[in-house]
Write a protein that holds these residues in place. Structure first.
Motif, mmCIF file in Angstrom:
data_model
loop_
_atom_site.group_PDB
_atom_site.id
_atom_site.type_symbol
_atom_site.label_atom_id
_atom_site.label_comp_id
_atom_site.label_asym_id
_atom_site.label_seq_id
_atom_site.Cartn_x
_atom_site.Cartn_y
_atom_site.Cartn_z
ATOM 1 N N LYS A 1 -6.292 4.860 -8.561
ATOM 2 C CA LYS A 1 -7.061 5.244 -7.377
ATOM 3 C C LYS A 1 -8.253 4.332 -7.124
ATOM 4 O O LYS A 1 -8.677 4.184 -5.985
ATOM 5 C CB LYS A 1 -7.521 6.692 -7.474
ATOM 6 C CG LYS A 1 -6.416 7.654 -7.193
ATOM 7 C CD LYS A 1 -6.946 9.035 -6.991
ATOM 8 C CE LYS A 1 -5.737 9.903 -6.688
ATOM 9 N NZ LYS A 1 -6.050 11.149 -6.121
ATOM 10 N N TYR B 1 -8.031 1.608 -4.297
ATOM 11 C CA TYR B 1 -7.915 1.959 -2.881
ATOM 12 C C TYR B 1 -8.939 1.217 -2.024
ATOM 13 O O TYR B 1 -8.603 0.696 -0.968
ATOM 14 C CB TYR B 1 -8.063 3.470 -2.705
ATOM 15 C CG TYR B 1 -7.893 3.917 -1.288
ATOM 16 C CD1 TYR B 1 -6.637 3.925 -0.705
ATOM 17 C CD2 TYR B 1 -8.988 4.319 -0.531
ATOM 18 C CE1 TYR B 1 -6.470 4.321 0.607
ATOM 19 C CE2 TYR B 1 -8.833 4.720 0.775
ATOM 20 C CZ TYR B 1 -7.575 4.729 1.342
ATOM 21 O OH TYR B 1 -7.419 5.106 2.638
ATOM 22 N N GLU C 1 -7.983 -2.362 -1.665
ATOM 23 C CA GLU C 1 -6.826 -2.468 -0.786
ATOM 24 C C GLU C 1 -7.240 -2.430 0.688
ATOM 25 O O GLU C 1 -6.766 -3.217 1.497
ATOM 26 C CB GLU C 1 -5.879 -1.319 -1.103
ATOM 27 C CG GLU C 1 -4.513 -1.477 -0.544
ATOM 28 C CD GLU C 1 -3.612 -0.404 -1.108
ATOM 29 O OE1 GLU C 1 -3.310 0.538 -0.362
ATOM 30 O OE2 GLU C 1 -3.239 -0.513 -2.280
ATOM 31 N N SER D 1 0.826 -1.199 0.000
ATOM 32 C CA SER D 1 0.000 0.000 0.000
ATOM 33 C C SER D 1 0.863 1.253 0.000
ATOM 34 O O SER D 1 0.541 2.242 -0.681
ATOM 35 C CB SER D 1 -0.920 -0.005 1.218
ATOM 36 O OG SER D 1 -1.616 1.182 1.319
ATOM 37 N N ARG E 1 2.168 1.701 -3.460
ATOM 38 C CA ARG E 1 1.107 2.182 -4.346
ATOM 39 C C ARG E 1 0.850 3.679 -4.124
ATOM 40 O O ARG E 1 0.610 4.421 -5.064
ATOM 41 C CB ARG E 1 -0.184 1.408 -4.143
ATOM 42 C CG ARG E 1 -1.244 1.793 -5.162
ATOM 43 C CD ARG E 1 -2.599 1.138 -4.967
ATOM 44 N NE ARG E 1 -2.595 -0.194 -4.481
ATOM 45 C CZ ARG E 1 -2.532 -1.288 -5.246
ATOM 46 N NH1 ARG E 1 -2.429 -1.172 -6.546
ATOM 47 N NH2 ARG E 1 -2.577 -2.486 -4.712
ATOM 48 N N ASN E 2 0.919 4.133 -2.878
ATOM 49 C CA ASN E 2 0.736 5.563 -2.613
ATOM 50 C C ASN E 2 1.806 6.412 -3.283
ATOM 51 O O ASN E 2 1.531 7.505 -3.757
ATOM 52 C CB ASN E 2 0.711 5.826 -1.101
ATOM 53 C CG ASN E 2 -0.569 5.366 -0.471
ATOM 54 O OD1 ASN E 2 -1.590 5.237 -1.140
ATOM 55 N ND2 ASN E 2 -0.529 5.111 0.817
#
Length: 101
Positions: free
Chosen positions: A53, A56, A59, A39, A42-43
């Motif tokens: 996006k 999210y 996730e 995560s 990915r950010n």
């Protein structure tokens, strides 16, 4: 990526004794920490490109599922396999989002 390198070891330990709560718990912790680290990666990617996006929500759902599994494996260690199957299904049914550009 360090957490990904631990997955084969925890998988082998859990695979050698599927009813071991310690092995199942450690495997579940490894999956959760890997989920969090992925995560974070990915950010960083989203700072450059926001086309991902839509992932999210999946996730967050995956992380919640893995945390629930962490508590259930104390009572029934093989549940970790069911939760991982649910995790795979969750990520497999992603809607396809096409970027117009």
């Amino acid at each position: 990526m360090f957490w990904a390198t631990l997955l084969p070891a925890t998988t082998a330990w859990f695979g050698s004794d599927i009813y071991s709560s310690t092995a199942a718990w450690l495997y579940a912790v490894n999956v959760i920490v890997y989920n969090i680290s992925f995560s974070m990666v990915r950010n960083e990617v989203l700072k450059i490109n926001d086309r991902l996006k839509h992932l999210y929500i999946t996730e967050i759902a995956s992380l919640i599922l893995n945390i629930i599994a962490l508590f259930i494996v104390f009572f029934w260690p093989p549940f970790i396999m069911i939760s991982l199957l649910m995790d795979i299904l969750l990520w497999s049914i992603q809607p396809v989002v096409r970027h117009k550009g």
